[in-house]
Each structure stands twice: as structure tokens, then as C-alpha cells.
Design an enzyme around this catalytic site. Structure first.
Site, short mmCIF file in Angstrom:
data_model
loop_
_atom_site.label_atom_id
_atom_site.label_comp_id
_atom_site.label_asym_id
_atom_site.label_seq_id
_atom_site.Cartn_x
_atom_site.Cartn_y
_atom_site.Cartn_z
N ARG A 53 56.41 72.93 -33.18
CA ARG A 53 57.75 73.42 -33.52
C ARG A 53 58.76 72.30 -33.28
NH1 ARG A 53 60.46 75.81 -29.72
NH2 ARG A 53 58.76 77.11 -28.99
N TYR B 147 76.83 80.43 -52.82
CA TYR B 147 75.56 81.14 -52.99
C TYR B 147 75.62 82.46 -52.21
CZ TYR B 147 70.75 82.42 -52.01
OH TYR B 147 69.58 83.12 -51.85
N ASP C 3 76.79 72.12 -49.70
CA ASP C 3 75.50 72.59 -50.18
C ASP C 3 75.23 71.85 -51.48
OD1 ASP C 3 73.39 73.94 -51.37
OD2 ASP C 3 73.97 75.88 -50.54
N LYS D 134 64.28 74.21 -54.09
CA LYS D 134 64.75 74.02 -55.46
C LYS D 134 64.35 72.64 -56.00
CE LYS D 134 66.32 78.15 -54.80
NZ LYS D 134 66.85 78.34 -53.53
C1 LIG Z 1 72.88 76.90 -53.56
C2 LIG Z 1 71.88 77.53 -52.65
N1 LIG Z 1 71.96 77.30 -51.33
C3 LIG Z 1 71.09 77.86 -50.47
C4 LIG Z 1 70.08 78.69 -50.90
C5 LIG Z 1 69.13 79.30 -49.92
O1 LIG Z 1 67.90 78.64 -49.95
P1 LIG Z 1 66.50 79.32 -49.61
O2 LIG Z 1 66.24 80.34 -50.65
O3 LIG Z 1 65.56 78.17 -49.62
O4 LIG Z 1 66.63 79.91 -48.25
C6 LIG Z 1 69.96 78.94 -52.27
C7 LIG Z 1 68.90 79.81 -52.77
O5 LIG Z 1 68.84 80.15 -53.91
C8 LIG Z 1 70.88 78.35 -53.16
O6 LIG Z 1 70.82 78.56 -54.47
#
Ligand SMILES: Cc1ncc(COP(=O)(O)O)c(C=O)c1O
Length: 636
Positions: A307, A359, A431, A456
Site C-alpha cells: 500500500r 465532472y 482536472d 481515460k
Molecule cells: C473529468 C473527470 N474527472 C474525474 C473522473 C473520475 O475518474 P474515475 O472514474 O477514474 O474515478 C472522471 C470520470 O469520468 C472524469 O470524467
């Protein structure tokens, strides 16, 4: 000191992994006991000898911020010692002459005299790393030299340790007063300068325990430091028979020409990803283990529990840092785990300003979890800088930026928003999931932290869930790494490996995603049934100029609306054959979804809700004419 050695060695080993990530200003090499790179050599190094050569090239202040070295090497102390020595050593000619003088016999006495004179740790001046390694041979003279470069337990800075103090420390450490006897088994730190500066000096390992601070001046620029962890088995014959020392001998440097930083693609494939040493595997192995055997209590090879750390994850973190042009990276089990780690740095009474089409999961986390814990929240349209300025409070700790935003593809000015955040003493967090590090590097625009859902584009193949944070500030890293370990939102070794593998092809994928995205957006924009297309690569996009400035290309994400609203949107999304109706984005395959009904359900009924009829596309890297034909038949 004995306990410190593995710590230092492990930090340096980690730092060495970074050599590929950040060349041009720092490289670190290990002594290959058997002439091969990697794990096996390191293992042997642990038990016999460990030598790492750190070369600080042209920009020490950047090297300094290499967090993994931060607790390991006191560059400032070395540089200060160097400057002091230079001041005392007189002309360059004298220095060179002195360095050419034969060492046999006279070395110790001369150094002792020097030590008395300058108060530095004695005996160590004339011995290069080359001689440290040579000292492992059976030659008596070489053994003496090895003894001379040994340093005592708990010693203080070389600049302040007197001969007497050194003796005391040596006795306390159990090293025979005949200093040449057993001292070979102690760690040695050597710092040497190029011929333009001063002859080699060496300082004790204790100095490695202090944090690096920026160092300036010529001395700093030409500084090289090498660290030797010498034998735990004390006989000289314990060294591997074929010990190779050539790579170390060049520690006595000539000036180092700053190397050009490698390109994005090179970093993606090599940063943190040295060939493995046991069998020469060029791909970082999946260290599928939860724990690591220790040589003695607290004495391990840099990892104790998975971890806290795993070599596969380390490689990924180094690579991600390099891709975002940051000084550190941390990998998490998901984008939300990474988001949560940042949110966890907040306390009741703090305030967050966030993008009003952030998001949905991010909004949900802040709204439903952190607001209840007393963290206030203000969603703002971040295209309007005045509105952001107005939203700032004394208690604002984070300005949460997403650009391009999900799903409406708004582009906001990262540099201007970071400035506003900094004026308010808040952190600018971006982000960067939609853009990926290939298209946009928010740290370069002034952001403090950049976050990714590596699920992604970085992962890129829709086969893993992961998250990451990268940054420059070592204090922030420390805090977030603490949370990463304490809360445990880490990726498993296989997940880390999958993300790392995805990262290798990020550049070529993003080129194709962008080309396909542009073509699909242009086609949609011309379609009579399409009422709106959100894609930053279209000149009709309201922030097209800003996107051009801030992004390398425009990516594969876009959204659009069709006549007939929600019903038409849902119908067409169910009719595509190549575009899979699915949540997520950034994979090689094309996806389609209706955000309000799918990914953004958590903001339904709020100000943040996207239009019900909005369709989001993640344009993959398939043949673009096939993608367009698929959309054409679905829209009808
Ligand atoms: C712009 C963005 N940030 C954060 C996240 C969260 O990521 P995760 O699904 O890997 O937890 C997403 C998920 O779709 C996203 O589109």
C-alpha cells in the site's frame, strides 16, 4: 546511521529511476556490481556495495525539487563546503598540481592537515569514487584508501565536524580507532567537482539526511555527488569478483553539458522504466506482491508494504510526473480517489470554488460528502474571471478547474485562474482528464496540482480504472502521499502496469483522437439535424482562440445537440453500431452517451445539469469515415 543507510539507498534508487524522467538536469546512476542494470545488481549492491552517482547539471534549483532526493542529499551543504574549500585552496594551478600529486602514503596526512585547517571531515579529500571502488581490491594500499573515505555514524556536517568529533563518532559507531581497520563497511558520501572548481571532497552520509535547498553559483553547477553504501560484509574479498568501476570513475568530472530534455514520446516510453536487471526485461515487471522480505528489522530495499509503495507504481508515478512536466506524481486507484485525496486536505470552514460544469462525480463528492463536513462550495462559470474573483473568500483553499469541461467542452483560462487562486492564497487544481498531458500541461500554466482519471486517455484502452495527481511542490506531495498511504486509495500492481503501458502510446493516440475528433465535429457542425456542436477545435467554439493557446491539439471529446432534444438524443445513442453506448471516455474505441441520463446523473436537478438532449462522444482512433458513416445512419 545503520538504519539510515537503506533509507538513503532506497531514496536514491527511486531517484535513479527518475533519471530517465528528468535528464538534462539530473542523472543518477548506480554502480553495477556485475555490470548489468537493475534489480539483481541492486540486490547485490545492497549486500555488498551501493554506489550512486548524482550529477547535477545545469539547474540545481530544479534538481532540488526532485522530491525523492529532497530528504537525501544536502546539495546546499555540499556546495557551501565546496565554496569554502575553493576559497581556501588558492589558484587553480595549485589545485591541479595537488590533485596530480601521488597519493601513496601522503594522502592521509595531507588530508588530516587540511581537516585541521578547515574543520572539515578529514582524510577524504583525495579519494575519488574510483578509488572507493578500487579499494575493494585486495591491494593493501587500496584498502587504506577505502578506510579513509569511510564516515562515522551520526556524523555532523562535513563543514563542522572536527577530527576529534569524528574520532568520537567513529568510536561510538564501533569503528576501530585505527581508522583503516574496519571503516570500509561504512557508508561514504563523496562530492567532487570538475576541474574548473576544486578537487574532490567527500562528506559523510549524515549530510544526506538534510533537505536539498536551491544552490546557486558555479560551484553548484559543476557539482557532482556520489554516494557509496559500502560492504555490510567487511572483508574486501566479499566484493563480487567482476566488480565494474569504470562508470564510477568519471565522478571526477569535466564540466557537464546540459542535455536537452527528451520529448514527450520518449518520456512516455522511458521515464521511470529502465530495463529490469534480473533478466533484462525491457518492460517494467508487475510486482504482484503485497509485502517485501526485510534483511533485518527496518532494513529493506526501499519497499516494505505494497500500500505504501510498489515498484510498478513507482515507475508509473515517475512517468506521470514526467508527462505533466511536474516534479512528482502520485498514482491512485481511481480518478475519484485522487480527487478525494485533494479534498481530504480541506477542513471544516474551508471553501472551494469549482467549475460549474465540473465532472458530476467531483461535484457529488464535494456537495454530498465534504459540504456536510463543513467545507463550503461555490460553483462558478469559470469562463467569467470576474465571477471567480467575486466567489473567492478568505477561506477559499482550492479553485477547482476543469478544461475542457465535461461534457460541455468549455475551455477556461488556466493561467488567469491560477493567478486568481494564488492571489487568494488558494491552490489551483486542474482536472486534466479530458485533455491528457499530451494536449495540455496545466502546471506549465501556473496550476499547483493536476489531476487525472487515468481510466481515460492515459490508460487509453478501457481496461483499467485509475487516477493520478502531479505537482511541483514537495510539501504538497508529502501531504498527498501521506493521504495516499493513510487512506489507501492506491492502484494494484496490475492496474499501475496497465496505465503505464497505456501511457507509452498516449502521444500517437492523442494525435489520432484529435484528428478524428476534428473531422467528426466538422461533419456534425454541417448536419442539418444538429443544432449545436461543442468542440474546441471548431472556430465557432467561443474559446477557440484560448484553446489554441493553451492546448497542443483539441482531443477526441465533443458533445452535440440534435433537433428533438432528449428523446432524439437517446434514440440516436441507441442506434450507433461502432460507437458503443457506454459511460467513460478516452479509450481507443469510440463511445457515445447521454450525460444527464448517464455520467452526470448526480447533478440532475442542479444548476450544473447539462442539457437533457446533449449527446457526448468519445471519438476513438478507428477509421474516421466509418465513424462518420455510423453517426450518419444513427442520426438518420
Ligand atoms: C473529468 C473527470 N474527472 C474525474 C473522473 C473520475 O475518474 P474515475 O472514474 O477514474 O474515478 C472522471 C470520470 O469520468 C472524469 O470524467
Amino acid at each position: 546511521m545503520a538504519g539510515d543507510v537503506p533509507r538513503v539507498a532506497s531514496k536514491l534508487r527511486r531517484a535513479r529511476l527518475m533519471s530517465g524522467a528528468l535528464p538534462g538536469w539530473i542523472t543518477i546512476r548506480g554502480l553495477r556490481c556485475d555490470g548489468r542494470q537493475g534489480v539483481a545488481a541492486e540486490r547485490r549492491a545492497q549486500s555488498s556495495e551501493y554506489l550512486v552517482d548524482i550529477s547535477c547539471h545545469s539547474d540545481l534549483s530544479r534538481a532540488v525539487a526532485l522530491d525523492d532526493l529532497a530528504a537525501a542529499v544536502d546539495i546546499a551543504a555540499i556546495a557551501a563546503t565546496v565554496r569554502r574549500r575553493r576559497a581556501r585552496r588558492g589558484t587553480r594551478a595549485r589545485r591541479e598540481a595537488a590533485s596530480r600529486r601521488p597519493r601513496r602514503g601522503g594522502g592521509v596526512g595531507r588530508d588530516r592537515a587540511h581537516a585541521r585547517q578547515c574543520g572539515a571531515w578529514p582524510f577524504l579529500r583525495t579519494y575519488s569514487a574510483f578509488s572507493i571502488a578500487r579499494a575493494k581490491s585486495t591491494s593493501r594500499h587500496a584498502r587504506r584508501r577505502a578506510a579513509c573515505i569511510a564516515c562515522p555514524s551520526g556524523s555532523s556536517s562535513p563543514a563542522t565536524m572536527s577530527t576529534r568529533e569524528a574520532g568520537v563518532a567513529r568510536r561510538r559507531a564501533g569503528i576501530a580507532s585505527s581508522r583503516h581497520a574496519k571503516a570500509r563497511s561504512w557508508p561514504v558520501v563523496a562530492a567532487s567537482l570538475c576541474g574548473r572548481c576544486v578537487p574532490p571532497i567527500r562528506i559523510p552520509c549524515a549530510a544526506l539526511q538534510r533537505a536539498i535547498r536551491p544552490s546557486t553559483g558555479r560551484a553548484g553547477r559543476h557539482l557532482r555527488c556520489c554516494v557509496t553504501r559500502s560492504s555490510t560484509r567487511r572483508s574486501a574479498s566479499s566484493l563480487p569478483a567482476n566488480t565494474r568501476i569504470r562508470r564510477v570513475s568519471d565522478t571526477r568530472l569535466v564540466p557537464i553539458a546540459p542535455r536537452k530534455k527528451p520529448g514527450f514520446e520518449t518520456l512516455a516510453i522511458h521515464a521511470g522504466q529502465e530495463p529490469e536487471g534480473l533478466y533484462g526485461a525491457v518492460t517494467v515487471p508487475i510486482f504482484q506482491t503485497s509485502t517485501y522480505a526485510q534483511e533485518a528489522v527496518g532494513k529493506h530495499k526501499g519497499y516494505d508494504y505494497a500500500r505504501t509503495g510498489n515498484p510498478t507504481r513507482t515507475a508509473l508515478e515517475i512517468c506521470l510526473a514526467a508527462l505533466e512536466d511536474g516534479k512528482w506524481g502520485l498514482a491512485f486507484g481511481s480518478g475519484m480517489a485522487a480527487t478525494d485525496a485533494i479534498a481530504h486536505t480541506l477542513s471544516a470552514g474551508d471553501h472551494v470554488v469549482l467549475s460549474d460544469d465540473v465532472y458530476g462525480g467531483t461535484y457529488r463528492l464535494y456537495k454530498r460528502m465534504y459540504e456536510q463536513l463543513g467545507v463550503a462550495l461555490t460553483p462558478v462559470d469559470m469562463r467569467r474571471l470576474d465571477a471567480v474573483r467575486r466567489a473567492m473568500r478568505n477561506s477559499t483553499k482550492v479553485v477547482w478547474i476543469e478544461s475542457p469541461s465535461n461534457p460541455t467542452m468549455k475551455v477556461v483560462d488556466i493561467a488567469a485562474l491560477s493567478e486568481i487562486a494564488h492571489k487568494g492564497k488558494a491552490l489551483a487544481v486542474v482536472d486534466n482528464t479530458f485533455a491528457s498531458p499530451y494536449l495540455q500541461n496545466p502546471l506549465a500554466h501556473g496550476a499547483d496540482l493536476v489531476l487525472h482519471s487515468t481510466t481515460k486517455y492515459i490508460g487509453g484502452h478501457s481496461d483499467v480504472v485509475g487516477g493520478a495527481i502531479a505537482g511541483n511542490d514537495p510539501a504538497l506531495r508529502e501531504r498527498l502521499a501521506y493521504l495516499q498511504n493513510a487512506a489507501g486509495g492506491v492502484p494494484g500492481p496490475l492496474d499501475a502496469w496497465l496505465v503505464l503501458r497505456g501511457a507509452k502510446t498516449l502521444a500517437v493516440r492523442m494525435e489520432r483522437h484529435s484528428a478524428n475528433g476534428q473531422a467528426v465535429a466538422e461533419w456534425l457542425a454541417e448536419h442539418p439535424k444538429v443544432t449545436r456542436v461543442n468542440y474546441p477545435g471548431l472556430t465557432s467554439h467561443p474559446q477557440h482562440a484560448l484553446a489554441r493557446k493553451q492546448m497542443r491539439l483539441f482531443g477526441g471529446m465533443l458533445s452535440f445537440e440534435v433537433r428533438g432534444g432528449e428523446v432524439a438524443a437517446k434514440r440516436l445513442s441507441g442506434r450507433t453500431k461502432i460507437f458503443a453506448l457506454a459511460e467513460s471516455l478516452g479509450g481507443v474505441e469510440s463511445l457515445i452517451e447521454v450525460p444527464l441520463a448517464m455520467t452526470h446523473g448526480s447533478v440532475k436537478g442542479t444548476k450544473l445539469a447539462p442539457p437533457a438532449g446533449l449527446v457526448r462522444l468519445s471519438v476513438g482512433i478507428e477509421t474516421v469515415s466509418d465513424l462518420i458513416a455510423d453517426l450518419a445512419q444513427a442520426i438518420g
